[in-house]
Design an enzyme around this catalytic site. Structure first.
Site, PDB file in Angstrom:
ATOM      1  N   GLY A   1      57.399   1.761  37.449  1.00 45.18           N
ATOM      2  CA  GLY A   1      56.344   2.288  36.642  1.00 45.18           C
ATOM      3  C   GLY A   1      55.458   1.663  35.574  1.00 45.18           C
ATOM      4  O   GLY A   1      55.499   0.461  35.909  1.00 45.18           O
ATOM      5  N   SER A   2      54.846   2.183  34.813  1.00 43.94           N
ATOM      6  CA  SER A   2      53.818   1.312  33.942  1.00 43.94           C
ATOM      7  C   SER A   2      54.724   0.200  32.861  1.00 43.94           C
ATOM      8  O   SER A   2      55.650   0.498  32.741  1.00 43.94           O
ATOM      9  CB  SER A   2      52.888   2.386  32.775  1.00 43.94           C
ATOM     10  OG  SER A   2      54.171   2.597  31.937  1.00 43.94           O
ATOM     11  N   ALA A   3      53.848  -0.680  32.575  1.00 40.75           N
ATOM     12  CA  ALA A   3      54.487  -1.830  31.613  1.00 40.75           C
ATOM     13  C   ALA A   3      55.038  -1.160  30.327  1.00 40.75           C
ATOM     14  O   ALA A   3      56.034  -1.429  29.952  1.00 40.75           O
ATOM     15  CB  ALA A   3      53.378  -2.944  31.546  1.00 40.75           C
TER      16      ALA A   3
ATOM     17  N   ALA B   1      56.156   1.807  29.726  1.00 40.07           N
ATOM     18  CA  ALA B   1      57.521   2.463  29.813  1.00 40.07           C
ATOM     19  C   ALA B   1      58.586   1.577  30.342  1.00 40.07           C
ATOM     20  O   ALA B   1      59.695   1.711  29.743  1.00 40.07           O
ATOM     21  CB  ALA B   1      57.366   3.516  31.090  1.00 40.07           C
ATOM     22  N   GLY B   2      58.217   0.340  30.976  1.00 45.31           N
ATOM     23  CA  GLY B   2      59.244  -0.506  31.151  1.00 45.31           C
ATOM     24  C   GLY B   2      59.848  -1.166  30.240  1.00 45.31           C
ATOM     25  O   GLY B   2      60.994  -1.259  29.869  1.00 45.31           O
TER      26      GLY B   2
ATOM     27  N   GLU C   1      59.950  -2.731  37.771  1.00 47.29           N
ATOM     28  CA  GLU C   1      58.925  -3.087  38.750  1.00 47.29           C
ATOM     29  C   GLU C   1      57.635  -2.414  38.083  1.00 47.29           C
ATOM     30  O   GLU C   1      57.557  -1.229  38.005  1.00 47.29           O
ATOM     31  CB  GLU C   1      59.084  -2.706  40.098  1.00 47.29           C
ATOM     32  CG  GLU C   1      58.320  -3.522  41.237  1.00 47.29           C
ATOM     33  CD  GLU C   1      56.969  -2.809  41.381  1.00 47.29           C
ATOM     34  OE1 GLU C   1      56.128  -3.457  40.517  1.00 47.29           O
ATOM     35  OE2 GLU C   1      56.645  -2.004  42.047  1.00 47.29           O
TER      36      GLU C   1
ATOM     37  N   CYS D   1      50.430  -0.692  42.026  1.00 44.63           N
ATOM     38  CA  CYS D   1      50.575  -1.703  41.399  1.00 44.63           C
ATOM     39  C   CYS D   1      50.015  -2.913  41.781  1.00 44.63           C
ATOM     40  O   CYS D   1      49.728  -3.939  41.017  1.00 44.63           O
ATOM     41  CB  CYS D   1      52.215  -1.988  41.063  1.00 44.63           C
ATOM     42  SG  CYS D   1      53.089  -1.784  42.725  1.00 44.63           S
TER      43      CYS D   1
HETATM   44  C1  UN1 Z   1      52.172  -2.256  47.847  1.00 42.04           C
HETATM   45  O1  UN1 Z   1      52.296  -3.523  48.239  1.00 42.04           O
HETATM   46  O2  UN1 Z   1      51.329  -1.734  47.794  1.00 42.04           O
HETATM   47  O3  UN1 Z   1      58.838  -1.959  49.678  1.00 42.04           O
HETATM   48  C2  UN1 Z   1      53.636  -1.845  47.579  1.00 42.04           C
HETATM   49  C3  UN1 Z   1      58.505  -2.242  48.661  1.00 42.04           C
HETATM   50  C4  UN1 Z   1      57.157  -2.899  48.852  1.00 42.04           C
HETATM   51  C5  UN1 Z   1      56.096  -2.043  47.853  1.00 42.04           C
HETATM   52  C6  UN1 Z   1      54.729  -2.411  48.116  1.00 42.04           C
HETATM   53  N1  UN1 Z   1      56.551  -3.099  49.972  1.00 42.04           N
HETATM   54  O4  UN1 Z   1      58.823  -2.374  47.629  1.00 42.04           O
END
Ligand code: UN1
Length: 471
Positions: A207-209, A211-212, A230, A264
């Site tokens: 999610g967002s920075a 929230a992280g 992430e 993201c």
């Molecule tokens: C993205 O590249 O737009 O499986 C998201 C995963 C990554 C997510 C990709 N392939 O976590």
């Protein structure tokens, strides 16, 4: 005041889609804790089989799941189908990743006995999911966590509970109980309470920075708990010399506007050298004018749907206007045809002359363009961010790409490829405000089990060589 109910709406129509009562945090954690020992005690092969059955359950409902994803997020149906495929594929990828990352290893060791490394699960993992890939991204934490022997409490984004529920039903239908793979309904308050609960062993977050960072702070006094973050990006796509202007423009449009820019990994900043500027911008404008924005089920299929809700649309329009009134030059205006719905046209703004570009993630179809003198200034500009998720170079030579790769700070660095669409087979994660380590995709296996060093001998056998008196 915390909510008692979570309601989700279809972005494309504004209609209500789903409604459910908020769950009790203590009960959820207690239920998970009680279920953990039995799940962890199952052989690895059993847990893998269970996850394979899950993939089968998803296959059975793949059309329904894709439609629900489209309804609840607004993304085009073709894109929702690719998300469902990714959910299914995650199982085999995670099985391989787990074996490769954590397979029991014998070590060469100077110690007496057999030295080995074996992995153990942490316990109760809280998975907090995002709304942009409401099935695929949380699933990328859930599957590795379950395979490793953890139990999971999954709280989807409050914007996408319907997809979250269907995903968890697939686990439960596959014979993984609702205590081992638990669907949890809640808003931000419940999210905070889950993260701070003594009974959990880790948080796997996408999610967002903002929230992280809040999650990281909450767990600051518990360094032993797993925090895998992430978060977002302010990702650069850099264009230097290339004769392939149409392909370059296509990569730019794919990077910036797929999923209405709600990825993201979406390119937020197009950094282009002076010599390429005019031809690239012309071609990008040309292509963007052909982008169809529409309802997820419309025919012909749209390239992008709406953004997630009206609040997000308002914020994006505001950001565009902020750029405009602070030295930005519109290349393509952001239009919102209906004030009651979150459809936005893809917008492009040249911010070269803005002294202070805000280094924030603008999660939508808004691309900044920054003109630079040469490749060196392009690299410097690319690194002018606290984020560091994804970066692409378009054009140049292998030597140029080596230089880019070595100098750009990002967890994903590509050449003549989009910034988004990363493979689940690869490590996935960023630097700085983009997250910690490689919490998603292939390396998620590392977070879901911890290595234990073990030196083993079948009988106790020891002598003390020095320092003992003669008896
Ligand atoms: C993205 O590249 O737009 O499986 C998201 C995963 C990554 C997510 C990709 N392939 O976590």
């Amino acid at each position: 005041m915390s909510q008692t109910e979570i309601i989700s709406f279809q972005p494309a129509t504004g209609e209500e889609l789903w409604r459910g009562k908020v769950d009790d945090v203590d009960e959820a954690v207690d239920r998970a804790r009680r279920a953990w020992p039995a799940w962890a005690a199952q052989p690895l092969a059993y847990r893998i089989e269970a996850c394979r059955r899950f993939a089968n359950e998803v296959r059975k409902v793949s059309d329904k799941m894709a439609q629900l994803i489209s309804k609840e997020t607004g993304k085009p149906l073709w894109e929702a189908h690719t998300e469902v495929e990714a959910v299914i594929n995650k199982v085999d990828i995670s099985v391989t990743a787990y074996a490769e990352r954590t397979g029991q290893k014998k070590l060469n060791s100077a110690l007496q006995g057999n030295a080995a490394v074996r992995h153990k699960p942490h316990g109760v993992m809280v998975v907090l999911g995002p709304y942009n890939f409401p099935a695929h991204l949380p699933n990328g934490h859930i599957i590795p966590a379950l395979i490793a022997g953890n139990v999971v409490i999954f709280k989807p984004s409050e914007k996408t509970p319907a997809v979250g529920q269907l995903l968890m039903e697939c686990f439960n239908k596959a014979g993984i109980s609702a205590a081992v793979a638990q669907f949890f309904v809640g808003g931000p308050e419940e999210g905070k309470a889950l993260v701070s609960h003594n009974g959990i062993d880790g948080v796997l977050f996408t999610g967002s920075a903002q929230a992280g960072i809040a999650i990281n702070k909450k767990l600051a006094n518990n360094p032993g708990k797993i925090v895998a973050l992430e978060m977002g990006g302010n990702n650069p796509i850099v264009v230097i010399d290339t004769p392939k202007v149409t392909d370059a423009a296509t990569l730019i449009v794919q990077s910036a506007f797929t999923s209405a820019g709600q990825r993201c990994t979406a390119a937020r900043r197009l950094i282009v050298t002076e010599s390429m500027y005019d031809s690239i911008i012309d071609e990008v404008k040309n292509l963007v004018s052909r982008v169809i924005v529409g309802e997820p089920f419309a025919e012909p299929a749209p390239f992008m749907g709406p953004v997630i809700d009206n609040a997000a649309a308002e914020q994006l329009v505001e950001s565009f206007l902020y750029f405009l009134s602070n030295g930005g030059k519109a290349i393509r205006h952001m239009r919102r045809p209906d004030d009651n719905l979150p459809f936005l046209s893809p917008a492009i703004i040249d911010t070269t002359d803005m002294p202070d570009r805000p280094d924030v993630e603008l999660f939508g179809p808004l691309l900044q363009v920054i003109k630079v003198k040469d490749f060196d200034s392009a690299i410097a500009e690319a690194n002018r961010t606290r984020f560091g998720l994804s970066a692409s170079l378009i054009g140049g030579s292998p030597q140029d790409y080596n230089r880019f790769w070595a100098n750009v700070r990002a967890g994903i660095v590509n050449w003549n490829r989009p910034t988004n669409g990363a493979s689940s087979n690869a490590p996935f994660g960023g630097l700085g405000l983009s997250g910690n380590h490689r919490p998603a995709a292939y390396y998620a296996a590392d977070y879901c089990a911890y290595p234990v060093a073990s030196t083993e001998m079948d009988q106790p056998r020891a002598t003390i060589g020095v320092g003992l008196s003669q008896d």
